[in-house]
Design a protein around this motif. Structure first.
Motif, short mmCIF file in Angstrom:
data_model
loop_
_atom_site.label_atom_id
_atom_site.label_comp_id
_atom_site.label_asym_id
_atom_site.label_seq_id
_atom_site.Cartn_x
_atom_site.Cartn_y
_atom_site.Cartn_z
N ALA A 75 0.83 -1.21 0.00
CA ALA A 75 0.00 0.00 0.00
C ALA A 75 0.86 1.26 0.00
N ALA A 76 1.93 1.26 0.79
CA ALA A 76 2.81 2.43 0.84
C ALA A 76 3.55 2.61 -0.48
N ALA A 77 3.96 1.51 -1.09
CA ALA A 77 4.66 1.61 -2.38
C ALA A 77 3.74 2.15 -3.46
N ARG A 78 2.47 1.81 -3.40
CA ARG A 78 1.52 2.34 -4.38
C ARG A 78 1.41 3.86 -4.25
N ASP A 79 1.52 4.37 -3.03
CA ASP A 79 1.51 5.82 -2.84
C ASP A 79 2.70 6.47 -3.54
N TRP A 80 3.83 5.75 -3.54
CA TRP A 80 5.03 6.25 -4.20
C TRP A 80 4.88 6.21 -5.72
N PHE A 81 4.48 5.03 -6.24
CA PHE A 81 4.45 4.81 -7.68
C PHE A 81 3.20 5.34 -8.36
N GLY A 82 2.15 5.59 -7.58
CA GLY A 82 0.89 6.00 -8.19
C GLY A 82 0.19 4.80 -8.81
N ALA A 83 -0.61 5.06 -9.83
CA ALA A 83 -1.46 4.01 -10.40
C ALA A 83 -0.73 3.19 -11.45
N MET A 84 0.40 2.57 -11.08
CA MET A 84 1.08 1.67 -12.01
C MET A 84 0.32 0.36 -12.04
#
Length: 306
Positions: free
Chosen positions: A247-256
């Protein structure tokens, strides 16, 4: 000396994997202690393990991982990001072990997306191996995940490692399982269950990664109040940690929409599951295959430059 026969290895903090290769074929494999568990010098440990392989007259050995750290055999200074396989190959450090040429692959350093310093050793070789195995990863921007003691989230852009971010998920889980009240009541000896893992993922999805520390105590409370089994409790804790990491990594990468997971069986499968639960399509690349392909790629670049 047979130029077609080489020794390759991934020597991390927790384990050593060595292969004797002839061309693209693996002749033998041997495993040994990680850098942090050595009782002899790295050189003696290495020579004892390769032993009779020397009779095949290998041209050289090439090693990646913590073997090139300050606590390893010899320090191979980090290469800065962004970096290609050729740029990493140009920074390998050479030494000899009883006449056998040995090359040590450097790790990478970067300023991570949080604005702090970050480092890796060994994972860069697996990433370059994944690019070698999958042509689709060599162009454009891609997200790769390398689960482990220190989990790595890596951005690759047009074949270069652009940046990465580390989370000590494996180390945190091991410490909590063995040395905290969360693993009490038999949990420290239990393998995590699939149902417990799924529940941990669900709780993170419901409450958000920012509430991880509060959710973690449920691992203990559910055993006391709901009679959760040790196996379910450890699965639950794993699901919380991995779910929060994703979940935290998604905040970094956005909607990849997609990610590639590089690693070994069970742990890689957990990350594929967690990514899928977060709406990210994930494919997996075997960790051993990635290391072998990556070391071959770096060796080709070295040979091309000489």
């Amino acid at each position: 000396m047979d130029q077609n026969i080489v020794i390759v290895g991934d020597w991390g903090g927790s384990r050593l994997r060595l292969w004797l290769r002839q061309g693209k074929s693996v002749i033998h494999r041997r495993d040994g202690p990680g850098v942090t568990a050595l009782t002899d010098s790295p050189e003696k440990t290495f020579l004892d393990l390769v032993g009779d392989w020397r009779e095949a007259r290998p041209a050289h050995a090439i090693l990646c991982g913590m073997v090139g750290s300050r606590m390893g055999w010899i320090e191979a200074p980090y290469a800065p990001c962004p970096a290609t396989a050729a740029e990493v190959a140009a920074r390998t450090v050479a030494l000899e072990a009883e006449g056998l040429p040995v090359r040590i692959v450097p790790g990478l350093s970067c300023v991570n997306p949080l604005g702090g310093p970050d480092v890796m050793r060994g994972e860069e070789t697996q990433v370059f191996g994944a690019l070698s195995l999958d042509a689709g990863l060599r162009s454009g921007r891609h997200l790769l995940v390398l689960p482990g003691t220190h989990n790595k989230w890596v951005v690759v852009e047009d074949g270069r490692i652009a940046a990465f971010l580390t989370a000590p998920i494996g180390e945190t889980f091991a410490l909590l399982k063995a040395h905290s009240t969360l693993g009490a009541g038999g949990g420290s000896l239990a393998e995590g269950s699939a149902s417990g893992f799924a529940l941990g993922l669900a709780r993170i999805a419901e409450q958000g990664a920012q509430r991880l520390t509060h959710l973690m105590f449920e691992t203990r409370a559910r055993q006391l109040v709901d009679a959760m089994s040790p196996a379910d409790a450890m699965g639950f804790l794993s699901g919380l940690l991995i779910g929060a990491d994703v979940a935290a990594a998604r905040d970094w990468f956005g909607a990849m929409p997609a990610a590639t997971v590089i690693g070994d069986g069970a742990l890689a499968a957990l990350y594929v599951q967690a990514l899928a639960a977060a709406g990210v399509t994930a494919s997996a690349v075997d960790g051993d295959a990635a290391v072998l392909a990556g070391l071959s790629t770096i060796t080709r670049h070295q040979d091309a430059s000489t």
